[in-house]
Design a protein around this motif. Structure first.
Motif, PDB file in Angstrom:
ATOM      1  N   ASN A  73       5.460  37.416  26.123  1.00  0.00           N
ATOM      2  CA  ASN A  73       6.054  36.972  27.389  1.00  0.00           C
ATOM      3  C   ASN A  73       6.799  35.645  27.270  1.00  0.00           C
ATOM      4  N   THR A  74       6.315  34.746  26.399  1.00  0.00           N
ATOM      5  CA  THR A  74       6.967  33.426  26.324  1.00  0.00           C
ATOM      6  C   THR A  74       8.026  33.375  25.215  1.00  0.00           C
ATOM      7  N   ARG A  75       8.097  34.418  24.356  1.00  0.00           N
ATOM      8  CA  ARG A  75       8.985  34.289  23.191  1.00  0.00           C
ATOM      9  C   ARG A  75      10.028  35.391  23.068  1.00  0.00           C
ATOM     10  N   CYS A  76       9.912  36.473  23.864  1.00  0.00           N
ATOM     11  CA  CYS A  76      10.878  37.547  23.631  1.00  0.00           C
ATOM     12  C   CYS A  76      12.217  37.197  24.271  1.00  0.00           C
TER      13      CYS A  76
ATOM     14  N   GLN B 118      18.846  28.557  26.989  1.00  0.00           N
ATOM     15  CA  GLN B 118      18.427  28.566  28.397  1.00  0.00           C
ATOM     16  C   GLN B 118      17.676  29.862  28.664  1.00  0.00           C
ATOM     17  N   TYR B 119      16.400  29.733  29.105  1.00  0.00           N
ATOM     18  CA  TYR B 119      15.607  30.944  29.383  1.00  0.00           C
ATOM     19  C   TYR B 119      15.988  31.494  30.764  1.00  0.00           C
ATOM     20  N   GLY B 120      17.221  31.786  31.015  1.00  0.00           N
ATOM     21  CA  GLY B 120      17.627  32.235  32.353  1.00  0.00           C
ATOM     22  C   GLY B 120      17.688  31.039  33.297  1.00  0.00           C
TER      23      GLY B 120
ATOM     24  N   GLU C 193       5.458  31.473  34.147  1.00  0.00           N
ATOM     25  CA  GLU C 193       5.744  32.359  33.009  1.00  0.00           C
ATOM     26  C   GLU C 193       5.564  31.646  31.667  1.00  0.00           C
ATOM     27  N   TYR C 194       5.978  30.357  31.612  1.00  0.00           N
ATOM     28  CA  TYR C 194       6.040  29.671  30.304  1.00  0.00           C
ATOM     29  C   TYR C 194       5.120  28.451  30.204  1.00  0.00           C
ATOM     30  N   GLY C 195       4.590  27.960  31.346  1.00  0.00           N
ATOM     31  CA  GLY C 195       3.665  26.832  31.285  1.00  0.00           C
ATOM     32  C   GLY C 195       4.323  25.468  31.197  1.00  0.00           C
ATOM     33  N   PHE C 196       5.601  25.351  31.573  1.00  0.00           N
ATOM     34  CA  PHE C 196       6.223  24.020  31.649  1.00  0.00           C
ATOM     35  C   PHE C 196       7.236  24.020  32.793  1.00  0.00           C
ATOM     36  N   VAL C 197       7.764  22.830  33.102  1.00  0.00           N
ATOM     37  CA  VAL C 197       8.794  22.750  34.150  1.00  0.00           C
ATOM     38  C   VAL C 197       9.957  21.917  33.627  1.00  0.00           C
TER      39      VAL C 197
ATOM     40  N   PRO D 292       5.937  16.420  20.762  1.00  0.00           N
ATOM     41  CA  PRO D 292       4.800  16.454  21.687  1.00  0.00           C
ATOM     42  C   PRO D 292       5.244  16.913  23.079  1.00  0.00           C
ATOM     43  N   GLY D 293       4.451  17.750  23.701  1.00  0.00           N
ATOM     44  CA  GLY D 293       4.797  18.248  25.051  1.00  0.00           C
ATOM     45  C   GLY D 293       5.465  19.604  24.983  1.00  0.00           C
ATOM     46  N   ALA D 294       6.454  19.759  24.081  1.00  0.00           N
ATOM     47  CA  ALA D 294       7.202  21.023  24.020  1.00  0.00           C
ATOM     48  C   ALA D 294       6.819  21.852  22.803  1.00  0.00           C
ATOM     49  N   GLY D 295       5.973  21.330  21.917  1.00  0.00           N
ATOM     50  CA  GLY D 295       5.587  22.077  20.710  1.00  0.00           C
ATOM     51  C   GLY D 295       6.718  22.089  19.715  1.00  0.00           C
ATOM     52  N   ASN D 296       6.806  23.154  18.928  1.00  0.00           N
ATOM     53  CA  ASN D 296       7.875  23.250  17.931  1.00  0.00           C
ATOM     54  C   ASN D 296       9.208  23.520  18.607  1.00  0.00           C
ATOM     55  N   GLY D 297      10.285  23.072  17.948  1.00  0.00           N
ATOM     56  CA  GLY D 297      11.628  23.336  18.456  1.00  0.00           C
ATOM     57  C   GLY D 297      12.579  23.485  17.279  1.00  0.00           C
TER      58      GLY D 297
ATOM     59  N   GLY E  51      -2.778  16.253  30.151  1.00  0.00           N
ATOM     60  CA  GLY E  51      -1.881  15.190  30.591  1.00  0.00           C
ATOM     61  C   GLY E  51      -0.497  15.763  30.885  1.00  0.00           C
ATOM     62  N   PHE E  52      -0.015  16.632  29.984  1.00  0.00           N
ATOM     63  CA  PHE E  52       1.289  17.276  30.156  1.00  0.00           C
ATOM     64  C   PHE E  52       1.277  18.152  31.415  1.00  0.00           C
ATOM     65  N   THR E  53       0.167  18.902  31.581  1.00  0.00           N
ATOM     66  CA  THR E  53       0.097  19.818  32.723  1.00  0.00           C
ATOM     67  C   THR E  53       0.057  19.044  34.047  1.00  0.00           C
TER      68      THR E  53
ATOM     69  N   LEU F 243       3.236  32.085  14.829  1.00  0.00           N
ATOM     70  CA  LEU F 243       3.156  32.094  16.299  1.00  0.00           C
ATOM     71  C   LEU F 243       2.052  31.135  16.756  1.00  0.00           C
ATOM     72  N   PRO F 244       2.170  30.583  17.998  1.00  0.00           N
ATOM     73  CA  PRO F 244       1.112  29.702  18.498  1.00  0.00           C
ATOM     74  C   PRO F 244      -0.242  30.412  18.437  1.00  0.00           C
ATOM     75  N   ARG F 245      -1.287  29.647  18.096  1.00  0.00           N
ATOM     76  CA  ARG F 245      -2.621  30.254  17.929  1.00  0.00           C
ATOM     77  C   ARG F 245      -3.402  30.324  19.241  1.00  0.00           C
TER      78      ARG F 245
ATOM     79  N   ASP G   4      12.857  32.180  18.028  1.00  0.00           N
ATOM     80  CA  ASP G   4      11.852  31.943  19.070  1.00  0.00           C
ATOM     81  C   ASP G   4      11.203  30.560  18.967  1.00  0.00           C
ATOM     82  N   PHE G   5      11.719  29.706  18.090  1.00  0.00           N
ATOM     83  CA  PHE G   5      11.299  28.300  18.122  1.00  0.00           C
ATOM     84  C   PHE G   5      12.216  27.476  19.036  1.00  0.00           C
ATOM     85  N   ALA G   6      13.250  28.105  19.585  1.00  0.00           N
ATOM     86  CA  ALA G   6      14.177  27.348  20.436  1.00  0.00           C
ATOM     87  C   ALA G   6      13.536  27.062  21.785  1.00  0.00           C
ATOM     88  N   ASN G   7      13.499  25.797  22.154  1.00  0.00           N
ATOM     89  CA  ASN G   7      13.001  25.416  23.476  1.00  0.00           C
ATOM     90  C   ASN G   7      14.094  25.546  24.519  1.00  0.00           C
ATOM     91  N   HIS G   8      13.671  25.442  25.773  1.00  0.00           N
ATOM     92  CA  HIS G   8      14.596  25.626  26.903  1.00  0.00           C
ATOM     93  C   HIS G   8      15.109  24.290  27.421  1.00  0.00           C
ATOM     94  N   SER G   9      16.377  24.277  27.792  1.00  0.00           N
ATOM     95  CA  SER G   9      16.884  23.154  28.586  1.00  0.00           C
ATOM     96  C   SER G   9      17.725  23.741  29.708  1.00  0.00           C
TER      97      SER G   9
HETATM   98  C1  LIG Z   1      10.067  30.475  22.865  1.00  0.00           C
HETATM   99  S1  LIG Z   1       8.790  29.326  22.750  1.00  0.00           S
HETATM  100  C2  LIG Z   1       9.613  27.951  22.089  1.00  0.00           C
HETATM  101  C3  LIG Z   1       8.897  27.401  20.873  1.00  0.00           C
HETATM  102  C4  LIG Z   1       7.598  26.722  21.178  1.00  0.00           C
HETATM  103  N1  LIG Z   1       7.838  25.358  21.623  1.00  0.00           N
HETATM  104  C5  LIG Z   1       6.634  26.716  19.978  1.00  0.00           C
HETATM  105  O1  LIG Z   1       5.983  25.703  19.746  1.00  0.00           O
HETATM  106  O2  LIG Z   1       6.531  27.719  19.315  1.00  0.00           O
HETATM  107  C6  LIG Z   1       8.547  28.979  24.460  1.00  0.00           C
HETATM  108  C7  LIG Z   1       7.479  27.960  24.763  1.00  0.00           C
HETATM  109  O3  LIG Z   1       7.895  26.665  24.352  1.00  0.00           O
HETATM  110  C8  LIG Z   1       7.523  25.681  25.303  1.00  0.00           C
HETATM  111  N2  LIG Z   1       8.763  25.078  25.843  1.00  0.00           N
HETATM  112  C9  LIG Z   1      10.009  25.581  25.779  1.00  0.00           C
HETATM  113  N3  LIG Z   1      10.904  24.740  26.331  1.00  0.00           N
HETATM  114  C10 LIG Z   1      10.205  23.675  26.763  1.00  0.00           C
HETATM  115  C11 LIG Z   1      10.554  22.477  27.435  1.00  0.00           C
HETATM  116  N4  LIG Z   1      11.815  22.206  27.774  1.00  0.00           N
HETATM  117  N5  LIG Z   1       9.570  21.595  27.734  1.00  0.00           N
HETATM  118  C12 LIG Z   1       8.283  21.862  27.414  1.00  0.00           C
HETATM  119  N6  LIG Z   1       7.884  22.994  26.781  1.00  0.00           N
HETATM  120  C13 LIG Z   1       8.835  23.886  26.453  1.00  0.00           C
HETATM  121  C14 LIG Z   1       6.708  26.383  26.368  1.00  0.00           C
HETATM  122  O4  LIG Z   1       5.368  26.298  26.010  1.00  0.00           O
HETATM  123  C15 LIG Z   1       7.187  27.816  26.252  1.00  0.00           C
HETATM  124  O5  LIG Z   1       6.227  28.746  26.685  1.00  0.00           O
END
Ligand SMILES: C[S@@+](CC[C@H](N)C(=O)[O-])C[C@H]1O[C@@H](n2cnc3c(N)ncnc32)[C@H](O)[C@@H]1O
Length: 471
Positions: free
Chosen positions: A202-205, A277-279, A289-293, A37-42, A440-442, A113-115, A227-232
C-alpha cells in the motif's frame, strides 16, 4: 543508512544486475538510497542530473506485480487482485527478525523493504494499541483510517480463504515459521505478518499500465529502487519513464521495464534528494495511507499559500441527526442526487471557501425551516428548486436561503476552529514526555493536521465576514 541497510542496497544492485540484466554503471544508475530522519530512506542524486535524463531503468522481470507473480500461484475465480497477490507473496516470504529474505525469486528486493510499520495508523488499529494517538486524530482522518482498515480486512480475509483453498502454496514459503496451522487459525501473529506485507504494497506500489483498461485496479507494481523515492507536494518531481502500453493505450502481457527520469527543463545538483508525487492527496489521506503529512509552515494555509482542506462530514452528519425525520429526508435526497459526503472547506485558491458540494448540502438543509423536524409537505417543490441550483439554472434558492446557509457555515467554521484550538492546546501538554523516536514525528503530524483544520476554518470564516461570494 545503517551498515545493514548499506549491505542490502549493495546486494539489491548486484541482484538487479546479475539476475535481471539491469544496467547499474554510473551512467545508467544515477541515484543512491540514503537515510533521512523522519522520512526514512530516500533517493539522492549521485552526481549532477541534467533535464530529461533517465536516472535508472528496472527490467520488467524484477518488478512485483500480476505479470511476474500470476504464474506462480494457482488461479482463482475471480482472480486475486494485484494488491492481494503481491501481499500474499510478501507474506509467504517475510524475512524473520533481522535476517535476509530467503525467497529464491525476489529475496534481495524483499530484504530492503521496511521491517516494521509501528508508526502507521493501520498498525495501531490492527494491534489495538496506541489508543491515545488514535483518539487524537481529527474525525475526518479517523474516517479515512476506517476505510483503509476495511480494505485491509477484505484483502486479508480473501487471501486467508485462498490459502485455505490452496494449502500447498504454503510449501513454497521461504519462512521456517509458517506451518499447517495457517490454514486453520487466523491468529494475531499471522494477521500482523499479512499487515506487514499489505502495508509494504500500500505504501510502495506505483501505477503501471499492465491491463488494457487504464483504470484497472490491477495496474500497479512494486519497483525496486523506485520505491525509495519519497513524496513532495512541490515540483519539480521525477517522472516515470514513458510506457508503450500507456502510449498505445493497451495492456502489457509481459510487463515493461520501469524507471524514473528528470523532468524536461529541470536538472538537480549532486546529493539533492529527488522526489516524486504520490498523487495530489490531502493530508488526511497521506496520513491514513502512508503515515506522514505534508509539512506546512505556520500561517501558510490561512494565507492561502497552501491549499489546506478540512472535511466536515462529521459536523454535517450531526446537524442532520439533530433534525430528526427532516434530517433523514435531507440525507436521502443528498444520496439520491450524488451529493452525500465529500463536503470540504478550502484555503486556496483564495479566498478561503466551501466546496460546491458543501454549499449544495447546506442549501438543501435550509430549504426546510430549521425548526421543522418532520418531512416537508411540498418535497417536489423543494427538490425542484434545489436541483435548479445544482444544474446552474439558478444561482440561489432565495436570498433568505443564502443568508441562512452562510450563517450556518460560519457556525461550522467556529466549531471546527474551536475544536482544533482545544486539540492543539492538549497536544502541547504531551510534547515533553512523549516525543521519543517515531512518536515525536507522529505528534508533529497530528499538530500539522489540527493546525490545518484551524487555519482553513479561520480563512473561510474571514471570507464570510468579508462578504465573499462562493461558487
Ligand atoms: C515509497 S516509500 C518511500 C521510501 C521510504 N522512505 C523508505 O524508507 O523505504 C513511502 C513511505 O516513505 C515515507 N515518506 C515518503 N515521503 C515522505 C515525506 N515527505 N515525509 C515523511 N515521510 C515520507 C512514508 O513512511 C511512506 O509511507
Amino acid at each position: 543508512m545503517s551498515a545493514n541497510s548499506n549491505r542490502r542496497w549493495e546486494r539489491l544492485l548486484v541482484w538487479l544486475r546479475d539476475e535481471h540484466g539491469m544496467k547499474t554503471g554510473e551512467e545508467d544508475l544515477r541515484v543512491a538510497c540514503r537515510y533521512r530522519p523522519g522520512a526514512g530512506n530516500g533517493l539522492y542524486a549521485l552526481d549532477r542530473c541534467t533535464p530529461s535524463t533517465t536516472l535508472f531503468t528496472v527490467p520488467a522481470s524484477a518488478l512485483l506485480n500480476i505479470r511476474t507473480l500470476e504464474r506462480r500461484y494457482p488461479p482463482r475465480r475471480p482472480p486475486l487482485s494485484a494488491t492481494q497477490l503481491v501481499s500474499l507473496h510478501l507474506f509467504l516470504h517475510r524475512p524473520e527478525g533481522e535476517s535476509e529474505c530467503k525467497d529464491p525469486a525476489f529475496g534481495p528486493y524483499i530484504s530492503v523493504l521496511p521491517r516494521q510499520f509501528d508508526a502507521h495508523p493501520l498498525t495501531w488499529r490492527i494491534r489495538r494499541t496506541e489508543g491515545e494517538l488514535l483518539s487524537r486524530l481529527p474525525p475526518s482522518v479517523s474516517r479515512v483510517v476506517d476505510v483503509v482498515t476495511q480494505r485491509f480486512q477484505i484483502d486479508w480475509d480473501t487471501v486467508f480463504d485462498y490459502m485455505q483453498d490452496n494449502p500447498h502454496i504454503l510449501s513454497t514459503s521461504s519462512r521456517s515459521d509458517l506451518d499447517a496451522a495457517v490454514h486453520t487459525t487466523k491468529d494475531q501473529a499471522l494477521t500482523e505478518d499479512f499487515l506487514w506485507a499489505w502495508l509494504n504494497v500500500n505504501t510502495r506500489c506505483v501505477y503501471q499500465r499492465l491491463k488494457p483498461k487504464g483504470s484497472d485496479a490491477d495496474n500497479l507494481t512494486m519497483c525496486p529502487v523506485f520505491d525509495f523515492a519519497n513524496h513532495s507536494p512541490n515540483p519539480p518531481h521525477l517522472l516515470p519513464l514513458p510506457s508503450n502500453a500507456e502510449i498505445w493505450g493497451t495492456g502489457s502481457k509481459r510487463g515493461e521495464p520501469y524507471g524514473l527520469r528528470t523532468p524536461d527543463g529541470t536538472g538537480f545538483p549532486k546529493d539533492q534528494e529527488l522526489f516524486i508525487q504520490y498523487g495530489v492527496h490531502a493530508n488526511k489521506t497521506l496520513f491514513a495511507e502512508y503515515g506522514f503529512v505534508n509539512a506546512m509552515a505556520e500561517g501558510d494555509v490561512r494565507a492561502g499559500r497552501i491549499d489546506g482542506e478540512v472535511d466536515v462530514q462529521d459536523v454535517v452528519e450531526r446537524m442532520l441527526q439533530d433534525r430528526g425525520v427532516a434530517g433523514q429526508w435531507i440525507k436521502s435526497a443528498l444520496e439520491q442526487e450524488g451529493y452525500w459526503g465529500y463536503w470540504t472547506l478550502h484555503s486556496a485558491p483564495k479566498p478561503g471557501h466551501p466546496s460546491f458540494r458543501l454549499i449544495s448540502a447546506l442549501r438543501l438543509y435550509h430549504s426546510i425551516p430549521r425548526t421543522n423536524t418532520a418531512i416537508p409537505r411540498n418535497p417536489d417543490e423543494i427538490l425542484a428548486s434545489w436541483r435548479d441550483t445544482l444544474m446552474g439554472k439558478k444561482d440561489s434558492i432565495s436570498p433568505e436561503n443564502e443568508a441562512a446557509w452562510r450563517a450556518t457555515l460560519a457556525d461550522m467554521c467556529r466549531e471546527v476552529a474551536a475544536r482544533a484550538s482545544r486539540n492543539l492546546e492538549n497536544l502541547k501538554a504531551v510534547k515533553s514526555n512523549n516525543t521519543e523516536g517515531w512518536r515525536g514525528f507522529t505528534y508533529d503530524c497530528l499538530r500539522t493536521l489540527w493546525r490545518e483544520e484551524l487555519e482553513v476554518a479561520e480563512a473561510v470564516l474571514e471570507s464570510i465576514r468579508d462578504g465573499e461570494e462562493f461558487w
